[in-house]
Design a protein around this motif. Structure first.
Motif, PDB file in Angstrom:
ATOM      1  N   GLN A 170       0.832  -1.218   0.098  1.00  0.00           N
ATOM      2  CA  GLN A 170      -0.110   0.100  -0.148  1.00  0.00           C
ATOM      3  C   GLN A 170       0.784   1.165  -0.094  1.00  0.00           C
ATOM      4  N   ASP A 171       2.011   1.208   0.850  1.00  0.00           N
ATOM      5  CA  ASP A 171       2.945   2.153   0.912  1.00  0.00           C
ATOM      6  C   ASP A 171       3.944   1.800   0.271  1.00  0.00           C
ATOM      7  N   PRO A 172       4.397   2.443  -1.018  1.00  0.00           N
ATOM      8  CA  PRO A 172       5.562   1.974  -1.702  1.00  0.00           C
ATOM      9  C   PRO A 172       6.843   2.691  -1.260  1.00  0.00           C
ATOM     10  N   HIS A 173       7.002   2.976  -0.146  1.00  0.00           N
ATOM     11  CA  HIS A 173       8.081   3.813   0.212  1.00  0.00           C
ATOM     12  C   HIS A 173       9.565   3.098   0.220  1.00  0.00           C
ATOM     13  N   PRO A 174       9.495   1.582   0.306  1.00  0.00           N
ATOM     14  CA  PRO A 174      10.741   1.027   0.215  1.00  0.00           C
ATOM     15  C   PRO A 174      11.114   0.856  -1.187  1.00  0.00           C
ATOM     16  N   ILE A 175      10.353   1.429  -2.162  1.00  0.00           N
ATOM     17  CA  ILE A 175      11.211   1.224  -3.369  1.00  0.00           C
ATOM     18  C   ILE A 175      11.801   2.850  -3.600  1.00  0.00           C
ATOM     19  N   GLU A 176      11.303   3.759  -2.974  1.00  0.00           N
ATOM     20  CA  GLU A 176      12.008   5.098  -2.981  1.00  0.00           C
ATOM     21  C   GLU A 176      11.865   5.471  -4.423  1.00  0.00           C
ATOM     22  N   ASN A 177      13.169   6.011  -5.042  1.00  0.00           N
ATOM     23  CA  ASN A 177      13.398   6.327  -6.419  1.00  0.00           C
ATOM     24  C   ASN A 177      14.040   5.322  -7.318  1.00  0.00           C
ATOM     25  N   SER A 178      14.242   3.971  -6.894  1.00  0.00           N
ATOM     26  CA  SER A 178      14.913   3.218  -7.444  1.00  0.00           C
ATOM     27  C   SER A 178      14.151   1.889  -8.314  1.00  0.00           C
ATOM     28  N   LEU A 179      14.579   1.781  -9.520  1.00  0.00           N
ATOM     29  CA  LEU A 179      14.044   0.700 -10.052  1.00  0.00           C
ATOM     30  C   LEU A 179      14.617  -0.650  -9.929  1.00  0.00           C
ATOM     31  N   ASP A 180      15.887  -0.363  -9.458  1.00  0.00           N
ATOM     32  CA  ASP A 180      16.580  -1.389  -9.023  1.00  0.00           C
ATOM     33  C   ASP A 180      16.026  -2.244  -7.667  1.00  0.00           C
ATOM     34  N   ASN A 181      15.641  -1.133  -6.801  1.00  0.00           N
ATOM     35  CA  ASN A 181      14.786  -1.878  -5.515  1.00  0.00           C
ATOM     36  C   ASN A 181      13.592  -2.527  -6.067  1.00  0.00           C
ATOM     37  N   LEU A 182      12.866  -2.063  -7.020  1.00  0.00           N
ATOM     38  CA  LEU A 182      11.612  -2.577  -7.570  1.00  0.00           C
ATOM     39  C   LEU A 182      11.902  -4.004  -8.113  1.00  0.00           C
ATOM     40  N   ARG A 183      13.047  -4.179  -8.878  1.00  0.00           N
ATOM     41  CA  ARG A 183      13.379  -5.381  -9.304  1.00  0.00           C
ATOM     42  C   ARG A 183      13.533  -6.422  -8.330  1.00  0.00           C
ATOM     43  N   ALA A 184      14.188  -5.996  -7.263  1.00  0.00           N
ATOM     44  CA  ALA A 184      14.561  -6.820  -6.228  1.00  0.00           C
ATOM     45  C   ALA A 184      13.546  -7.205  -5.447  1.00  0.00           C
ATOM     46  N   LEU A 185      12.447  -6.306  -5.270  1.00  0.00           N
ATOM     47  CA  LEU A 185      11.477  -6.859  -4.572  1.00  0.00           C
ATOM     48  C   LEU A 185      10.213  -7.608  -5.311  1.00  0.00           C
ATOM     49  N   TYR A 186      10.352  -7.577  -6.570  1.00  0.00           N
ATOM     50  CA  TYR A 186       9.915  -8.506  -7.509  1.00  0.00           C
ATOM     51  C   TYR A 186      10.284  -9.754  -7.423  1.00  0.00           C
ATOM     52  N   GLU A 187      11.592 -10.167  -7.374  1.00  0.00           N
ATOM     53  CA  GLU A 187      12.432 -11.334  -7.338  1.00  0.00           C
ATOM     54  C   GLU A 187      11.890 -11.934  -6.028  1.00  0.00           C
ATOM     55  N   LEU A 188      11.356 -11.302  -5.033  1.00  0.00           N
ATOM     56  CA  LEU A 188      11.352 -11.802  -3.557  1.00  0.00           C
ATOM     57  C   LEU A 188       9.619 -12.054  -3.497  1.00  0.00           C
ATOM     58  N   GLY A 189       9.066 -11.823  -4.671  1.00  0.00           N
ATOM     59  CA  GLY A 189       7.671 -12.431  -4.742  1.00  0.00           C
ATOM     60  C   GLY A 189       6.678 -11.137  -4.814  1.00  0.00           C
ATOM     61  N   VAL A 190       6.926  -9.662  -4.537  1.00  0.00           N
ATOM     62  CA  VAL A 190       5.779  -8.776  -4.613  1.00  0.00           C
ATOM     63  C   VAL A 190       5.341  -8.676  -5.928  1.00  0.00           C
ATOM     64  N   ARG A 191       3.999  -8.752  -6.119  1.00  0.00           N
ATOM     65  CA  ARG A 191       3.226  -8.811  -7.125  1.00  0.00           C
ATOM     66  C   ARG A 191       2.413  -7.619  -7.388  1.00  0.00           C
ATOM     67  N   VAL A 192       2.007  -6.780  -6.505  1.00  0.00           N
ATOM     68  CA  VAL A 192       1.061  -5.773  -6.455  1.00  0.00           C
ATOM     69  C   VAL A 192       1.684  -4.607  -5.771  1.00  0.00           C
ATOM     70  N   VAL A 193       1.712  -3.268  -6.528  1.00  0.00           N
ATOM     71  CA  VAL A 193       2.321  -2.204  -5.921  1.00  0.00           C
ATOM     72  C   VAL A 193       1.314  -1.114  -6.121  1.00  0.00           C
ATOM     73  N   GLN A 194       0.960  -0.516  -4.649  1.00  0.00           N
ATOM     74  CA  GLN A 194       0.031   0.881  -4.845  1.00  0.00           C
ATOM     75  C   GLN A 194       1.037   1.942  -4.974  1.00  0.00           C
ATOM     76  N   LEU A 195       0.675   2.905  -6.241  1.00  0.00           N
ATOM     77  CA  LEU A 195       1.436   4.029  -6.427  1.00  0.00           C
ATOM     78  C   LEU A 195       1.965   4.884  -5.152  1.00  0.00           C
ATOM     79  N   THR A 196       0.763   5.116  -4.456  1.00  0.00           N
ATOM     80  CA  THR A 196       0.967   6.195  -3.517  1.00  0.00           C
ATOM     81  C   THR A 196       0.021   5.695  -2.325  1.00  0.00           C
TER      82      THR A 196
END
Length: 332
Positions: free
Chosen positions: A90-116
């Motif tokens: 719900q809070d995408p704060h862990p992504i910050e401004n990094s597409l690398d963070n997004l990729r890492a979280l995807y690989e850990l199984g995250v499949r839904v991201v609420q944008l704000t």
């Protein structure tokens, strides 16, 4: 399963650490749920720990839970009597401004991201901001990357301009996982007809929420009834058709009372909950529509929809068929 159809809740959460599903949920027929990741407001490291805890719990056979990375995982889990956890922000704060963070979280199984989550961030404007500045350039790049990876874009707490821009930017269907109809219940969290129509044109789904502040009739000044909630369902179905409507319980999955969350909402987001809290109250018993406190009471909604004349096939789409279609389209 209920009547051999998948049941998918668009929004569930816990207060504190995730420890599993309540017995009420386990007996409800629920097959899968978007789980708001605990500790996501505390940053990347704490979120990773929370994900690790969830995976550790899936090793405990008697809990009968698993993390779903594919639609097949959900379907096979349902056949085996396991509930599938869909890791979601719900809070995408862990992504910050990094597409690398997004990729890492995807690989850990995250499949839904609420944008704000209500307020503005690197991605876009939240629904409670005074000035709506819409989607950022980084937000557009994030959506492009989510489409490529196979992650569902969730717009439940976004501002109107952010939501409209995100729907247009995405090449895949997107969702409002837990929201209701603004023209019926005025709230910055609810969605306009314009947003819902555009969402449907792109193949998306709105998960209508029984959370009280989103579906109450303000003129009554009391806890919403099941009929009040189903009035939102009827409206959405008439607006865009049953193929674009599901449910998002916005409720604890472990029967927790969410005392801290209720306090936080009242303190930080009075535009969302202030009037409801003043007229209806903050006790856990009045925070959702009567008879529908999330996934554990989903069978009550089935019976109420039958009374309103919904066909079996329509109810199956509402229960999970429509979210299943989006998952099938988006996930890789």
């Amino acid at each position: 399963m209920i009547n051999n159809c998948l049941v998918i809740d668009g929004c569930a959460f816990v207060e504190g650490d995730f420890k599993g599903c309540s017995s009420k949920v386990a007996d409800s027929g629920l097959d899968a749920f978007f789980l708001t990741l605990p500790k996501s407001g505390e940053g990347f490291t704490e979120t990773i720990k929370a994900i690790g805890n969830i995976y550790n719990l899936t090793d405990i056979e008697e809990k009968k839970i698993q993390v779903a990375r594919t639609l097949r995982d959900i379907e096979e889990g349902a056949e085996a009597g396991k509930r599938s956890i869909i890791l979601a922000f719900q809070d995408p704060h862990p992504i910050e401004n990094s597409l690398d963070n997004l990729r890492a979280l995807y690989e850990l199984g995250v499949r839904v991201v609420q944008l704000t989550y209500n307020k503005a961030n690197y991605i876009g404007t939240g629904c409670t901001e005074t000035i709506d500045r819409g989607l950022t350039d980084f937000g557009a790049r994030l959506i492009e990357e989510m489409n490529k990876l196979g992650m569902i874009v969730d717009l439940s707490h976004c501002s109107k301009l952010t939501a409209l821009a995100a729907i247009e930017a995405s090449k895949q269907p997107v969702v409002f996982s837990h929201a209701c109809i603004r023209s019926m219940t005025e709230s910055p969290r609810n969605r306009t007809d314009e947003e819902i129509i555009l969402l449907a044109k792109k193949g998306g789904v709105i998960g209508l929420s029984p959370w009280g502040p989103l579906c109450w009739k303000k003129e009554k000044g009391k806890q919403p009834s099941m009929d009040d909630y189903l009035d939102h369902v009827d409206y959405a179905v008439k607006l865009v058709g049953i193929d674009h409507v599901g449910f998002g319980g916005d409720c604890t999955i472990d029967d927790g009372e969410d005392a801290s969350g209720t306090t936080e909402q009242a303190t930080l987001y009075p535009a969302v909950v202030g009037e409801y809290n003043a007229k209806v109250g903050v006790h856990p018993s009045v925070r959702h529509a009567i008879g529908f406190k999330g996934a554990g009471e989903v069978k009550n909604v089935v019976e109420a929809m039958k009374v309103r004349g919904y066909k079996e096939s329509d109810i199956e789409k509402f229960l999970g068929g429509n979210f299943r279609r989006v998952i099938q389209s988006v996930w890789k």
